[in-house]
Design a protein around this motif. Structure first.
Motif, short mmCIF file in Angstrom:
data_model
loop_
_atom_site.label_atom_id
_atom_site.label_comp_id
_atom_site.label_asym_id
_atom_site.label_seq_id
_atom_site.Cartn_x
_atom_site.Cartn_y
_atom_site.Cartn_z
N ALA A 13 4.83 -5.51 3.44
CA ALA A 13 3.46 -5.02 3.25
C ALA A 13 3.44 -3.51 3.06
N CYS A 14 2.41 -3.05 2.37
CA CYS A 14 2.19 -1.61 2.16
C CYS A 14 1.98 -0.94 3.52
N PHE A 15 2.63 0.17 3.73
CA PHE A 15 2.51 0.89 5.00
C PHE A 15 1.09 1.38 5.25
N LEU A 16 0.36 1.75 4.20
CA LEU A 16 -0.97 2.32 4.36
C LEU A 16 -2.07 1.27 4.40
N CYS A 17 -2.14 0.41 3.39
CA CYS A 17 -3.26 -0.53 3.29
C CYS A 17 -2.90 -1.94 3.77
N ARG A 18 -1.64 -2.17 4.10
CA ARG A 18 -1.14 -3.45 4.60
C ARG A 18 -1.24 -4.59 3.59
N LYS A 19 -1.44 -4.26 2.32
CA LYS A 19 -1.46 -5.26 1.26
C LYS A 19 -0.05 -5.84 1.13
N PRO A 20 0.07 -7.19 1.05
CA PRO A 20 1.40 -7.77 0.89
C PRO A 20 2.07 -7.29 -0.40
N LEU A 21 3.35 -7.03 -0.32
CA LEU A 21 4.11 -6.59 -1.48
C LEU A 21 4.69 -7.81 -2.17
N GLY A 22 4.44 -7.94 -3.48
CA GLY A 22 4.92 -9.09 -4.24
C GLY A 22 6.41 -9.03 -4.50
N CYS A 23 6.98 -10.19 -4.79
CA CYS A 23 8.42 -10.28 -5.05
C CYS A 23 8.83 -9.53 -6.31
N ASN A 24 8.00 -9.62 -7.35
CA ASN A 24 8.35 -8.97 -8.62
C ASN A 24 7.52 -7.72 -8.88
N ALA A 25 6.87 -7.21 -7.86
CA ALA A 25 6.03 -6.01 -8.02
C ALA A 25 6.82 -4.76 -7.69
N ASP A 26 6.37 -3.66 -8.26
CA ASP A 26 6.99 -2.37 -7.94
C ASP A 26 6.67 -2.00 -6.50
N ILE A 27 7.63 -1.39 -5.85
CA ILE A 27 7.44 -0.88 -4.49
C ILE A 27 7.71 0.62 -4.55
#
Length: 89
Positions: A13-27
């Motif tokens: 998850a995003c450290f700031l907004c806690r949105k789940p991070l996708g498998c094929n998404a940029d981090i």
């Protein structure tokens, strides 16, 4: 520790907004191991860290000035106290 003893991975998850991070998404990473879902979230964290750093710096410098002032007030009025900065090369 979360449900069924599963310890969440730091990249879930995003450290700031806690949105789940996708498998094929940029981090977007910051400070080595802090993940963000977008450039905007990362930039917001960077700005918050800079404000916190500047606030701490200002507090520490102002508190040291007030400490020097209080120390000068405690000395006897017949003595001269110099509180200048000296540079040594």
């Amino acid at each position: 520790m979360s449900f069924y003893g599963h310890k969440p991975h730091f990249l879930e998850a995003c450290f700031l907004c806690r949105k789940p991070l996708g498998c094929n998404a940029d981090i977007f990473m910051y400070r080595g191991n802090t993940p963000f879902c977008s450039k905007e979230c990362r930039q917001e964290q960077i700005e918050m860290d800079e404000c916190r750093k500047n606030k701490n710096w200002k507090l520490s410098s102002s508190s040291s000035r007030s400490l020097r002032k209080s120390e000068a007030e405690e000395t006897s009025p017949n003595k001269t106290v110099r509180t200048d900065t000296v540079a040594v090369a």
